[in-house]
Design an enzyme around this catalytic site. Structure first.
Site, PDB file in Angstrom:
ATOM      1  N   GLY B  31      46.989  53.944  44.245  1.00  7.59           N
ATOM      2  CA  GLY B  31      47.851  53.099  45.080  1.00  7.59           C
ATOM      3  C   GLY B  31      47.117  52.402  46.204  1.00  7.59           C
ATOM      4  N   CYS B 240      71.813  42.697  23.872  1.00 13.08           N
ATOM      5  CA  CYS B 240      70.953  41.623  23.384  1.00 13.08           C
ATOM      6  C   CYS B 240      71.664  40.874  22.254  1.00 13.08           C
ATOM      7  CB  CYS B 240      69.632  42.199  22.874  1.00 13.08           C
ATOM      8  SG  CYS B 240      68.574  40.977  22.078  1.00 13.08           S
ATOM      9  N   CYS B 243      69.287  41.630  18.895  1.00 14.66           N
ATOM     10  CA  CYS B 243      69.137  42.951  18.269  1.00 14.66           C
ATOM     11  C   CYS B 243      70.229  43.930  18.687  1.00 14.66           C
ATOM     12  CB  CYS B 243      67.754  43.533  18.568  1.00 14.66           C
ATOM     13  SG  CYS B 243      67.581  44.137  20.257  1.00 14.66           S
ATOM     14  N   CYS B 265      66.643  40.303  24.639  1.00  9.77           N
ATOM     15  CA  CYS B 265      65.570  41.180  25.110  1.00  9.77           C
ATOM     16  C   CYS B 265      64.444  40.333  25.702  1.00  9.77           C
ATOM     17  CB  CYS B 265      64.992  41.990  23.955  1.00  9.77           C
ATOM     18  SG  CYS B 265      66.007  43.388  23.491  1.00  9.77           S
ATOM     19  N   CYS B 271      62.164  43.484  20.359  1.00 15.00           N
ATOM     20  CA  CYS B 271      63.377  42.887  19.813  1.00 15.00           C
ATOM     21  C   CYS B 271      63.181  42.547  18.326  1.00 15.00           C
ATOM     22  CB  CYS B 271      63.721  41.634  20.607  1.00 15.00           C
ATOM     23  SG  CYS B 271      65.363  40.978  20.259  1.00 15.00           S
TER      24      CYS B 271
END
Lengths: 258, 281, 233
Positions: B31, B240, B243, B265, B271
């Site tokens: 980080g 979606c 899909c 998606c 997808c």
């Protein structure tokens, strides 16, 4: 009454090149006491205040502070993490210009809440409730909690800065001309507020002011500064009613009495 | 064109070594932003040069590279970066998440769970999470060094005050390994939980800002929040249109002049394969 | 007779006016006196004799150039002339009360809070202190509608009664009083005199300036005469 002072300043000097802005100043500040530093512009009172807080490193001398967390610490040698922790918990600094002490692009509530969050508060509802309570305490309409401080008047901004500083219940508050830029009527309100808060919270305060009336109202003791030195120190009424040093007499006799 | 030949993966070996050193340091201090001497790349800064330099520094001849932009493998930026490394490193490229060993990305983490050994490389426009709160870079470094993150919550506090909840939808700050607050690059907050204890390596490169940072495998990555307002990432309340998925991050598409909307998606690879498995709407 | 509450020995007070070329104004010289519990000592002498100066020196407001001001504070004698600021503040909180001639008005602070302040300062609860303040203001006949107002706009007599209430609300062992009845009508002056008598009865040692001979005759148990010093530069 505690047996050692909260703050012991000894032979403190701050030099800028050849200029001694603060020149061998010593004094004690006891718990619950308000001490005023008076003197005209350039006398070194603000430099003294800023070097006690650590904004300006002193050239010589020592500052002993009795901390809740760390016991007695020598501020001129204290490491930065601990000094900064003290600055955001046990101490507060009230700037003459509230813009120097506030985040102008963040709401009033965020300004008050920041010190709490900085000290580890992570419950939004509690932070919000404390911010509301403090706005009320400094006589700002709590309905303005989400407004930006730049929409506030100068007096409101100064009161907001005071709320932001006092919300973490500091023990030592350093104030640099807190009523400096304000209209007289606004000043009276702020002084009354400060007077009550100092008494209620048992604050220890070092107050820089060139206004002897402000010193009379708030301080138990006065240090008169001239050219970086303390030329007279004593009880407020003694210094103002029976000044001993020529410079103190000049200051006192220069005040207009309405 | 054939006369011009590049060093493997475009950058010279010395530069790649220097970037790897910065990456190792970044992995050792999860980080923490490590400065590096960002090089010129054959596209403008701000278009993913940080990610490309990191990719160039870590890519090997056996790697299989996938590049996504906003979750899609077929946008201009993704296609050009994929072709670039195909040409200068001669590596295999793919659009399939599980096939890839190295994934350079802008704005998304794939829906397919990452596995050990995979490396994610993020293009980062602004590495400093405190940048809108504290204007001085010297001061932000000090705040990181002392872990003084009180002001980070100021932003979240105000969000709740204004909207009743945290509305920050992307670039949502996280605390890494209990120590450094990090900007996860502009991925949606929806993807933040995928960073937490992820088995993959996550490398972040900010070319314009000249910073590198990283999250090593299995590291705690916690989104900042309040006790009474826990982290709850936003997601469209829809399925979606292609899909039928309801548990993936969806893009909103306006399909006509009357403002009719469709959700699909954002991860095109996920997808397509869901549809191939015979689960269309 | 018991031990004195206040002993002044060889007190001298000279003002040096630095802004007037360092002129020295000698006001008190080699002044000695003792005040016992239960007595009321009246300072007498012409204007300029130093009566108010002595009172202010006894309170620590004026700095003495020489001599001692021994005060019985918490069972021990303490010399105010050499005490530090904190000791003087403690003496003012617990031992010596001072009723000045004029009220120092604090902006925006209501009368009853000004009166209650010395009690709160000694650790009394705000509620109890305010109740005591109300009782004291009632006794001094200050109209109740004024209690919640800041005294800035009050008449001279009303302000003086607020000031007296503030001075008498704490039962100090030593009381310094400067012209308490000057701006009061006979009825209220009478009340003040009975307050002084009550303070004496509970063994307070009182030093006061009372210009009105009739008043002085009623309250003072003893007089102490001061005379202006011959100019000695």
């Amino acid at each position: 009454m505690t047996e050692t002072p909260l703050l012991r300043v000894r032979n403190l000097s701050v030099r800028f090149g050849a200029l001694a802005a603060v020149d061998g100043v010593s004094f004690d500040l006891w718990s619950g006491e308000v001490v005023a530093l008076v003197g005209e512009s350039g006398s070194g009172k603000t430099t003294l205040l800023r070097s006690i807080h650590g904004f300006i490193p002193p050239t010589a001398g020592s500052i002993l502070y009795r901390s809740d967390r760390f016991g007695e610490v020598e501020l001129t040698h204290l490491d930065e993490p601990r000094r900064r922790l003290l600055a955001r918990t046990e101490w507060g600094f009230v700037h003459q210009n509230p813009r120097d002490g506030l985040r102008l692009s963040h709401s009033a509530g965020a300004n008050v809440g920041e010190r709490l969050m900085g000290a580890g508060a992570r419950h939004w509802g509690t932070i919000r409730a404390q911010a509301l309570a403090w706005l009320d305490r400094v006589e700002i309409d709590p309905g303005r909690i989400d407004d930006l401080p730049r929409t506030f008047s100068g007096g409101m901004q100064q009161r907001l800065q005071i709320a932001r500083v006092l919300v973490t219940k500091p023990r030592l508050v350093l104030m640099d001309e807190p009523t400096g830029g304000l209209d007289v009527s606004v000043q009276a309100r702020l002084l009354d507020l400060l007077r009550r808060l100092v008494a209620e919270l048992g604050l220890s305060v070092i107050l820089v002011t060139h206004d002897l009336g402000v010193a009379r109202l708030l301080a138990q003791r006065i240090l008169v500064m001239q050219r970086g030195r303390v030329v007279e120190a004593g009880l407020t009424d003694q210094v103002l009613d029976d000044p001993q040093h020529p410079y103190s007499q000049l200051l006192v006799s220069s005040v207009l009495v309405a | 064109m054939n006369a011009i030949s590049y060093n493997f993966a475009y950058l010279d070996e010395q530069t790649k070594r220097e970037i790897r050193r910065a990456l190792l340091k970044a992995l050792a201090i999860p980080g923490h932003q490590v400065p590096f001497a960002s090089r010129e790349m054959p596209l403008a800064r701000g278009w993913g040069t940080g990610g490309m330099q990191v990719t160039a520094a870590v890519i090997g001849r056996d790697d299989v590279l996938k590049v996504i932009d906003q979750g899609a493998d077929d946008t201009t930026n993704a296609v050009s970066i994929r072709q670039f490394f195909g040409r200068v490193a001669g590596v295999r490229t793919t659009t399939r998440t599980e096939e890839a060993t190295l994934i350079q990305t802008r704005h998304r983490i794939p829906e397919t769970p990452l596995r050990p050994g995979q490396i994610m490389v993020y293009q980062v426009p602004q590495p400093e999470p405190l940048w809108r709160l504290e204007p001085s870079r010297a001061e932000t470094r000090r705040l990181h060094a002392l872990a003084e993150y009180g002001i980070m919550h100021v932003k979240l506090y105000e969000d709740i005050a204004r909207h009743g909840r945290i509305t920050l939808a992307y670039d949502y700050p996280v605390l890494v390994h209990g120590r450094y607050v990090m900007s996860p690059s502009p991925i949606p907050a929806f993807d933040n939980p995928k960073l937490h204890r992820s088995p993959a390596i996550h490398l972040f490169g900010a070319g314009r800002e000249k910073r590198i940072y990283a999250v090593p495998p299995y590291t705690d990555v916690v989104s900042l929040a309040f006790e009474d307002h826990p982290f709850r990432p936003w997601k469209a309340e829809a399925a979606c249109a292609l899909c039928g998925s309801t548990d993936t991050y969806l893009d909103e598409i306006v399909i006509d002049d009357r403002g009719t909307r469709r959700y699909v998606c954002s991860d095109t690879d996920w997808c397509e394969r869901r549809r191939a498995q015979g689960r269309p709407v | 007779m018991s031990e004195p509450a206040l002993i002044v020995e060889g007190l001298a007070k000279t003002f040096t006016l630095h802004l007037q070329g360092g002129v020295q104004l000698a006001v008190l010289r080699d002044l000695s006196l003792a005040v016992f519990p239960g007595e009321c000592l009246a300072l007498v002498g012409p204007s300029g004799a130093g009566k108010s100066t002595l009172l202010r020196a006894l309170y620590g407001t004026y700095v003495a150039q020489a001599g001692h001001i021994h005060v019985r504070h918490c069972g021990k004698m303490l010399d105010l002339a050499s005490a530090d600021s904190r000791q003087i503040l403690a003496v003012r909180r617990d031992t010596i009360g001072y009723v000045s001639q004029f009220l120092r008005v604090i902006p925006r602070v209501p009368a009853r809070e000004i009166v209650a302040e010395p009690l709160i300062h000694r650790g009394e609860s705000t509620h109890a202190a305010l109740r005591a303040a109300d009782a004291m203001l009632a006794r001094l006949n200050l109209p109740e509608r004024l209690w919640h107002l800041p005294p800035a706009t009050f008449s001279g007599g009303e302000q003086q009664r607020v000031n007296l209430a503030r001075g008498f609300i704490v039962h100090y062992p030593i009381l310094l009083i400067d012209e308490p009845t000057a701006s009061l009508d006979p009825v209220n002056a009478d009340i003040v005199l009975s307050l002084i008598a009550e303070a004496r009865k509970r063994n307070a040692a009182i030093v006061g300036i009372f210009h009105d001979p009739a008043v002085r005759l009623r309250v003072a148990t003893r007089e102490f005469a001061l005379a202006p010093l011959a100019e000695a530069a």
